[in-house]
Design a protein around this motif. Structure first.
Motif, PDB file in Angstrom:
ATOM      1  N   ASN A 120      58.825  27.636  57.360  1.00  0.00           N
ATOM      2  CA  ASN A 120      59.286  28.948  57.801  1.00  0.00           C
ATOM      3  C   ASN A 120      59.200  29.995  56.698  1.00  0.00           C
ATOM      4  O   ASN A 120      58.136  30.500  56.421  1.00  0.00           O
ATOM      5  CB  ASN A 120      60.708  28.828  58.366  1.00  0.00           C
ATOM      6  CG  ASN A 120      60.997  29.858  59.430  1.00  0.00           C
ATOM      7  OD1 ASN A 120      60.648  31.015  59.265  1.00  0.00           O
ATOM      8  ND2 ASN A 120      61.631  29.453  60.510  1.00  0.00           N
ATOM      9  N   ASP A 121      60.283  30.297  56.013  1.00  0.00           N
ATOM     10  CA  ASP A 121      60.248  31.388  55.048  1.00  0.00           C
ATOM     11  C   ASP A 121      59.776  30.898  53.680  1.00  0.00           C
ATOM     12  O   ASP A 121      59.796  29.692  53.393  1.00  0.00           O
ATOM     13  CB  ASP A 121      61.633  32.036  54.941  1.00  0.00           C
ATOM     14  CG  ASP A 121      61.564  33.429  54.348  1.00  0.00           C
ATOM     15  OD1 ASP A 121      60.450  33.991  54.265  1.00  0.00           O
ATOM     16  OD2 ASP A 121      62.621  33.966  53.961  1.00  0.00           O
ATOM     17  N   MET A 174      62.419  24.228  58.739  1.00  0.00           N
ATOM     18  CA  MET A 174      63.599  24.324  59.584  1.00  0.00           C
ATOM     19  C   MET A 174      63.887  23.035  60.343  1.00  0.00           C
ATOM     20  O   MET A 174      65.031  22.715  60.643  1.00  0.00           O
ATOM     21  CB  MET A 174      63.444  25.490  60.567  1.00  0.00           C
ATOM     22  CG  MET A 174      64.737  25.968  61.188  1.00  0.00           C
ATOM     23  SD  MET A 174      64.576  27.605  61.935  1.00  0.00           S
ATOM     24  CE  MET A 174      63.467  27.268  63.295  1.00  0.00           C
ATOM     25  N   GLN A 175      62.846  22.275  60.658  1.00  0.00           N
ATOM     26  CA  GLN A 175      63.050  21.053  61.435  1.00  0.00           C
ATOM     27  C   GLN A 175      63.394  19.843  60.578  1.00  0.00           C
ATOM     28  O   GLN A 175      64.241  19.025  60.950  1.00  0.00           O
ATOM     29  CB  GLN A 175      61.818  20.761  62.304  1.00  0.00           C
ATOM     30  CG  GLN A 175      61.686  21.699  63.491  1.00  0.00           C
ATOM     31  CD  GLN A 175      60.637  21.237  64.477  1.00  0.00           C
ATOM     32  OE1 GLN A 175      60.205  20.085  64.470  1.00  0.00           O
ATOM     33  NE2 GLN A 175      60.203  22.141  65.337  1.00  0.00           N
ATOM     34  N   GLU A 200      67.161  18.591  50.105  1.00  0.00           N
ATOM     35  CA  GLU A 200      67.182  18.045  51.459  1.00  0.00           C
ATOM     36  C   GLU A 200      68.565  18.199  52.095  1.00  0.00           C
ATOM     37  O   GLU A 200      69.509  18.648  51.464  1.00  0.00           O
ATOM     38  CB  GLU A 200      66.797  16.559  51.434  1.00  0.00           C
ATOM     39  CG  GLU A 200      65.423  16.281  50.859  1.00  0.00           C
ATOM     40  CD  GLU A 200      65.036  14.815  50.944  1.00  0.00           C
ATOM     41  OE1 GLU A 200      64.971  14.303  52.070  1.00  0.00           O
ATOM     42  OE2 GLU A 200      64.815  14.196  49.894  1.00  0.00           O
ATOM     43  N   ASN A 201      68.636  17.824  53.367  1.00  0.00           N
ATOM     44  CA  ASN A 201      69.894  17.704  54.103  1.00  0.00           C
ATOM     45  C   ASN A 201      70.625  19.027  54.325  1.00  0.00           C
ATOM     46  O   ASN A 201      71.852  19.097  54.240  1.00  0.00           O
ATOM     47  CB  ASN A 201      70.835  16.706  53.409  1.00  0.00           C
ATOM     48  CG  ASN A 201      70.222  15.322  53.309  1.00  0.00           C
ATOM     49  OD1 ASN A 201      69.594  14.858  54.251  1.00  0.00           O
ATOM     50  ND2 ASN A 201      70.383  14.680  52.164  1.00  0.00           N
ATOM     51  N   LEU A 202      69.869  20.081  54.621  1.00  0.00           N
ATOM     52  CA  LEU A 202      70.475  21.325  55.065  1.00  0.00           C
ATOM     53  C   LEU A 202      70.692  21.245  56.582  1.00  0.00           C
ATOM     54  O   LEU A 202      70.442  20.208  57.198  1.00  0.00           O
ATOM     55  CB  LEU A 202      69.587  22.502  54.677  1.00  0.00           C
ATOM     56  CG  LEU A 202      69.519  22.749  53.162  1.00  0.00           C
ATOM     57  CD1 LEU A 202      68.314  23.597  52.808  1.00  0.00           C
ATOM     58  CD2 LEU A 202      70.803  23.392  52.664  1.00  0.00           C
ATOM     59  N   LEU A 244      68.465  30.020  44.355  1.00  0.00           N
ATOM     60  CA  LEU A 244      67.870  30.332  45.645  1.00  0.00           C
ATOM     61  C   LEU A 244      68.983  30.662  46.629  1.00  0.00           C
ATOM     62  O   LEU A 244      70.004  29.971  46.687  1.00  0.00           O
ATOM     63  CB  LEU A 244      67.068  29.143  46.181  1.00  0.00           C
ATOM     64  CG  LEU A 244      65.840  28.705  45.388  1.00  0.00           C
ATOM     65  CD1 LEU A 244      65.300  27.396  45.949  1.00  0.00           C
ATOM     66  CD2 LEU A 244      64.760  29.784  45.418  1.00  0.00           C
ATOM     67  N   LEU A 245      68.788  31.723  47.410  1.00  0.00           N
ATOM     68  CA  LEU A 245      69.669  31.999  48.546  1.00  0.00           C
ATOM     69  C   LEU A 245      68.987  31.462  49.793  1.00  0.00           C
ATOM     70  O   LEU A 245      67.780  31.648  49.979  1.00  0.00           O
ATOM     71  CB  LEU A 245      69.930  33.498  48.695  1.00  0.00           C
ATOM     72  CG  LEU A 245      70.841  34.169  47.668  1.00  0.00           C
ATOM     73  CD1 LEU A 245      71.030  35.628  48.043  1.00  0.00           C
ATOM     74  CD2 LEU A 245      72.172  33.471  47.553  1.00  0.00           C
ATOM     75  N   ILE A 246      69.775  30.832  50.662  1.00  0.00           N
ATOM     76  CA  ILE A 246      69.222  30.219  51.868  1.00  0.00           C
ATOM     77  C   ILE A 246      70.038  30.658  53.077  1.00  0.00           C
ATOM     78  O   ILE A 246      71.275  30.544  53.077  1.00  0.00           O
ATOM     79  CB  ILE A 246      69.256  28.681  51.776  1.00  0.00           C
ATOM     80  CG1 ILE A 246      68.562  28.207  50.490  1.00  0.00           C
ATOM     81  CG2 ILE A 246      68.599  28.043  52.993  1.00  0.00           C
ATOM     82  CD1 ILE A 246      69.000  26.843  50.046  1.00  0.00           C
ATOM     83  N   ALA A 247      69.358  31.153  54.111  1.00  0.00           N
ATOM     84  CA  ALA A 247      70.011  31.451  55.393  1.00  0.00           C
ATOM     85  C   ALA A 247      69.935  30.185  56.233  1.00  0.00           C
ATOM     86  O   ALA A 247      68.872  29.799  56.699  1.00  0.00           O
ATOM     87  CB  ALA A 247      69.305  32.610  56.094  1.00  0.00           C
ATOM     88  N   ASP A 248      71.093  29.550  56.411  1.00  0.00           N
ATOM     89  CA  ASP A 248      71.135  28.218  57.007  1.00  0.00           C
ATOM     90  C   ASP A 248      72.090  28.184  58.192  1.00  0.00           C
ATOM     91  O   ASP A 248      73.298  27.974  58.034  1.00  0.00           O
ATOM     92  CB  ASP A 248      71.561  27.197  55.941  1.00  0.00           C
ATOM     93  CG  ASP A 248      71.412  25.757  56.395  1.00  0.00           C
ATOM     94  OD1 ASP A 248      70.721  25.515  57.401  1.00  0.00           O
ATOM     95  OD2 ASP A 248      71.984  24.862  55.739  1.00  0.00           O
ATOM     96  N   ASN A 249      71.554  28.468  59.389  1.00  0.00           N
ATOM     97  CA  ASN A 249      72.335  28.350  60.622  1.00  0.00           C
ATOM     98  C   ASN A 249      73.567  29.250  60.624  1.00  0.00           C
ATOM     99  O   ASN A 249      74.668  28.828  60.989  1.00  0.00           O
ATOM    100  CB  ASN A 249      72.753  26.891  60.840  1.00  0.00           C
ATOM    101  CG  ASN A 249      73.058  26.584  62.284  1.00  0.00           C
ATOM    102  OD1 ASN A 249      72.288  26.908  63.182  1.00  0.00           O
ATOM    103  ND2 ASN A 249      74.197  25.956  62.529  1.00  0.00           N
ATOM    104  N   GLY A 250      73.394  30.505  60.206  1.00  0.00           N
ATOM    105  CA  GLY A 250      74.494  31.465  60.214  1.00  0.00           C
ATOM    106  C   GLY A 250      75.333  31.488  58.959  1.00  0.00           C
ATOM    107  O   GLY A 250      76.304  32.237  58.856  1.00  0.00           O
TER     108      GLY A 250
END
Length: 277
Positions: free
Chosen positions: A131-132, A146-147, A164-166, A179-185
Motif C-alpha cells: 500500500n503506502d 495491509m493484508q 510484523e504483527n500490525l 516511522l508513523l503508521i496509520a493502522d486501522n484508525g
C-alpha cells in the motif's frame, strides 16, 4: 443601562475570539476533471512543480495491467493522465533523485521521472496488498502490506521485512529515524524495528495517508471520506467529512510551504486541492 465589561473580561473575550478564528480548517481551491481512473495516492513534488497521481483503474488487488501514473499541474490541470501505463494497482509513492518508487500489489516499481521508463521491479516475497510508501533521509524505502500486516524495507535493491504483527497498516511516513503508521484508525510510531507506541487513536478504521504539517502535528486521511488533524497532545480533530456525499479521501499529498492538501477522491476519479488555514 448598557453592560460594561472590565478590561480583563474584554481581553478574555478578545482572546477567545482570536482562538476561535485560529482553528484550522480546509477550504477547497480547485478540483481536476474527473479523468483520473480511480486515483489512490498523490505525491507533491516541489522540484518537479507538479503532482504525481497513482491510478488503480480497476480492482485494488488485481493484476490486470490497467494501472497508471498521471501528472497533474499545481493549478489542477491534468498534464498527462497516462504518463506511465501497464501497472496493476499502483498505490503509495516516494521520490528519490530521479527515481519514483511505487507500490504495485507485490512489487516495488522504480520509474525514471525524466523519461517515464520503468527502470526496475523489485519483487516482495509473500506480499499480498502493498500500500503506502515512504523514504527516509538515508535512502531506506519503507512500505506497508495491509493484508500480511507487515512493513518491509527496500535498500540498495534488497527487500527485507522490517516489522510484523500490525492490525491493518496503510499509511506510512518517515520522520527522522522513526516511522508513523496509520493502522486501522490508530496513528502509531515505530522507533526502530521493535518499539511501537500509540500517538493518537479514535479515527475511522479506513485510515490512509499521513502528512506532517508542523513538528508533532499531522494530517491523517481516511478512505471513507475524512481528514483528521492529530495535535501534539494526541488529541484528534475532524477537518473534513465528505462521506455523506460518498467522496473518498485516499492517500493525500501536501505542499508544506503553501499549506495545500491534495486529496485523491478514488471512485470520483479526481484530485481536490484544499487550503489548510
Amino acid at each position: 443601562m448598557k453592560k460594561r465589561y472590565s478590561g480583563l473580561a474584554a481581553a478574555a473575550i478578545l482572546f477567545l475570539g482570536t482562538l476561535a478564528q485560529a482553528q484550522p480548517n480546509l477550504t477547497k481551491i480547485w478540483e481536476t476533471k474527473a479523468e483520473l481512473p480511480v486515483p489512490e495516492s498523490v505525491l507533491y513534488s516541489a522540484k518537479d512543480k507538479l503532482l504525481y497521481v497513482s491510478n488503480i483503474d480497476g480492482q485494488a488487488g488485481e493484476k490486470d495491467g490497467k494501472g497508471s501514473i498521471a501528472k497533474v499541474g499545481l493549478d489542477g490541470k491534468i498534464i498527462d493522465s497516462n504518463w506511465v501505463s501497464g501497472l496493476n494497482a499502483p498505490k503509495g509513492m516516494g521520490k528519490m533523485g530521479y527515481s519514483l518508487y511505487v507500490t504495485d500489489i507485490d512489487h516495488i516499481v522504480e520509474i525514471h521521472t525524466k523519461t517515464g521508463k520503468i527502470l526496475n521491479k523489485y519483487p516482495v516475497e509473500g506480499a499480498k496488498f502493498l500500500n503506502d510508501l515512504t523514504i527516509d533521509a538515508k535512502g531506506n524505502i519503507f512500505f506497508t502490506d495491509m493484508q500480511t500486516k507487515k512493513i518491509h524495507k527496500l535498500y540498495k535493491g534488497q527487500v527485507s521485512t522490517y516489522h510484523e504483527n500490525l492490525t491493518r497498516p496503510n499509511g506510512i511516513l518517515a520522520l527522522g529515524t522513526d516511522l508513523l503508521i496509520a493502522d486501522n484508525g490508530v496513528l502509531k510510531r515505530l522507533s526502530g524495528p521493535d518499539k511501537l507506541t500509540v500517538v493518537a487513536e479514535g479515527m475511522d478504521p479506513s485510515s490512509d495517508g499521513i502528512e506532517e504539517i508542523r513538528p508533532g502535528e499531522y494530517l491523517v486521511s481516511c478512505w471513507a471520506g475524512l481528514i483528521y488533524l492529530v495535535k501534539s497532545d494526541g488529541s484528534v480533530e475532524k477537518l473534513l467529512d465528505t462521506s455523506a456525499q460518498k467522496i473518498n479521501s485516499a492517500d493525500i499529498g501536501y505542499d508544506n510551504r503553501k499549506k495545500i492538501v491534495y486529496v485523491p477522491t478514488f471512485l470520483k476519479n479526481s484530485v481536490v486541492a484544499y487550503q489548510l488555514k
